[in-house]
Design an enzyme around this catalytic site. Structure first.
Site, PDB file in Angstrom:
ATOM      1  CB  ALA A  52      23.436 -51.413  13.263  1.00 15.19           C
ATOM      2  N   GLY A  53      23.977 -53.385  10.211  1.00 17.92           N
ATOM      3  CA  GLY A  53      25.015 -53.638   9.227  1.00 17.92           C
ATOM      4  C   GLY A  53      24.914 -52.566   8.161  1.00 17.92           C
ATOM      5  CB  SER A  54      23.090 -52.448   4.941  1.00 15.32           C
ATOM      6  OG  SER A  54      23.857 -53.478   4.347  1.00 15.32           O
ATOM      7  CB  THR A 101      38.795 -57.057  10.487  1.00 19.57           C
ATOM      8  OG1 THR A 101      37.658 -57.771   9.989  1.00 19.57           O
ATOM      9  CG2 THR A 101      40.052 -57.775  10.045  1.00 19.57           C
ATOM     10  CD  GLN A 146      33.800 -76.213 -13.522  1.00 12.05           C
ATOM     11  OE1 GLN A 146      33.518 -76.023 -12.350  1.00 12.05           O
ATOM     12  NE2 GLN A 146      33.437 -77.309 -14.185  1.00 12.05           N
ATOM     13  CD  GLU A 200      34.584 -50.757   3.061  1.00 10.66           C
ATOM     14  OE1 GLU A 200      33.840 -49.762   2.875  1.00 10.66           O
ATOM     15  OE2 GLU A 200      35.461 -50.801   3.930  1.00 10.66           O
ATOM     16  CB  SER A 206      25.976 -56.980  -4.710  1.00 11.41           C
ATOM     17  OG  SER A 206      27.311 -57.397  -4.905  1.00 11.41           O
ATOM     18  CD  GLU A 207      22.353 -58.274  -2.530  1.00 12.89           C
ATOM     19  OE1 GLU A 207      22.381 -59.328  -3.195  1.00 12.89           O
ATOM     20  OE2 GLU A 207      23.283 -57.947  -1.732  1.00 12.89           O
TER      21      GLU A 207
END
Length: 391
Positions: free
Chosen positions: A136-138, A165, A347, A374, A377-378
């Protein structure tokens, strides 16, 4: 604690004198206090010194969003994100520490707010968030950690939590657990206040720290609850309504993460400019080479675009308007931008950037996380597309 809307400035995104003062204060603290600590402790994965946490408390950073009647500053998400951006320019973890105070009081009753929020504002009562699990993340509705009543009416907790955390150093943990099984998965989740002694876990809770590649300064835990008992009054809010509490603060959390992303990228940009002016090759400073100059121009433009969108989102939140789509947009764009900009900065530093002698590698490692926590991106792209095209 519910964030209260504030009057919208006459000019959208206006950097008032008060905001400029707060920004300057946070920038000075980040440069003079946080950065030396980050440069010393991040390479060895050390933990925040208590003296730094105390200084943050004395400056009011843990009470930015807390009403003045409870000892806070009574300011808005705009000011909160200004401070988060500045702290992230030194060490993103410290900007994350802000949320251990300001945003952790959701679900407190009026009596709990009166008793606890003054302690939160003063940094005496900092929290951790136990929501995610291995499955159970997203998918928050898939929680399996259970809370069941015993014969005395107390709650007995069993299960595991991931990515918690600051769980060891916190004075309390906001715990989400399933109290009933219903046809609609998002129902039946409840929220509990786990009060504890700072630096330890109470009987019935054990933990193992994650082996992270970044976000150092504090530990992130996998927690196990084994017949952990909570009193009946540890329930926060209405039983079975925890899912709605979990998603109620997402706009603020996404704006905060965007601010952290922007701060990381800004630090990487400034470090790159400094390096380009100092480093010479072929008899010229690197700053003379057009390709590198164009890299810097592109980095700066992307940072400023994300910053202005963040200001807009903060203004909307502080005005009490819903901005789910825009908050998802700024979190998505800022996270993607931050990874790209910090990678370009590494770089620009060449081989030196791949060492721990320069802070740019820290910014690069931490920026990668902003695309994940939080809401990845998806997930943000799904929210945006659902707003535009329907579910």
């Amino acid at each position: 604690m519910t964030h209260k809307p504030r009057p919208r400035p006459d000019t959208p995104h206006m950097m008032t004198e008060e905001r400029l003062e707060i920004q300057a204060l946070a920038r000075e603290f980040a440069r003079d206090v946080v950065l030396p600590i980050a440069n010393e402790l991040d390479p060895v994965e050390g933990q925040f010194p208590e003296s730094m946490v105390k200084q943050m408390a004395e400056m009011g950073f843990f009470g930015i969003l807390i009403p003045e009647e409870y000892g806070g500053l009574g300011l808005g998400v705009f000011e909160y994100c200004l401070v988060a951006e500045e702290l992230s320019r030194a060490w993103m973890s410290v900007a994350g520490l802000l949320a251990r105070g300001n945003g952790m009081g959701g679900g407190f009753s009026p009596e709990q707010e009166a008793r606890l929020l003054p302690k939160v504002a003063s940094g005496e009562y900092l929290g951790a968030f136990a929501l995610s699990e291995a499955e159970a993340g997203s998918d928050v509705a898939n929680l399996r950690c259970k809370a069941e009543r015993n014969a005395d009416g107390d709650w007995v907790i069993n299960g595991t939590k991931m990515w918690c955390t600051y769980a060891d150093q916190a004075d309390y943990i906001i715990l989400f657990a399933r109290t009933s099984t219903e046809e609609k998965r998002h129902r039946g989740i409840s929220v509990f206040l786990v009060e504890k002694e700072r630096g330890t876990f109470p009987e019935g809770i054990s933990g193992a720290p994650a082996k992270k590649i970044g976000y150092h300064g504090w530990k992130t835990w996998e927690l196990s609850f084994d017949n952990f008992v909570l009193p009946a009054d540890a329930l926060l809010g209405e039983e079975g309504r925890g899912f709605y509490q979990a998603v109620s603060g997402l706009e603020v959390g996404r704006a905060h993460t965007a601010a952290r992303s922007i701060g990381l990228a800004q630090a990487a940009l400034e470090d790159s400019i400094k390096y380009l002016k100092e480093r010479e090759q072929f008899g010229h400073p690197l700053a003379d080479f057009q390709h590198l100059r164009f890299k810097v121009a592109d980095m700066a433009a992307q940072i400023e675009a994300c910053r202005q969108l963040m200001y807009h989102v903060c203004t909307e939140i502080d005005s009490g308007r819903r901005c789910d789509k825009e908050a998802a947009m700024v979190k998505y764009l800022a996270g993607e931008m931050s990874e790209k900009v910090t990678s370009e900065a590494l770089q620009i530093h060449g081989g030196a950037g791949y060492t721990k002698d320069f802070a740019v590698e820290r910014h690069w490692r931490d920026a990668r996380l902003t695309k994940i926590f939080e809401g990845s991106s998806e997930i943000q792209m799904r929210i945006i597309s659902d707003e535009l095209l329907g579910r």
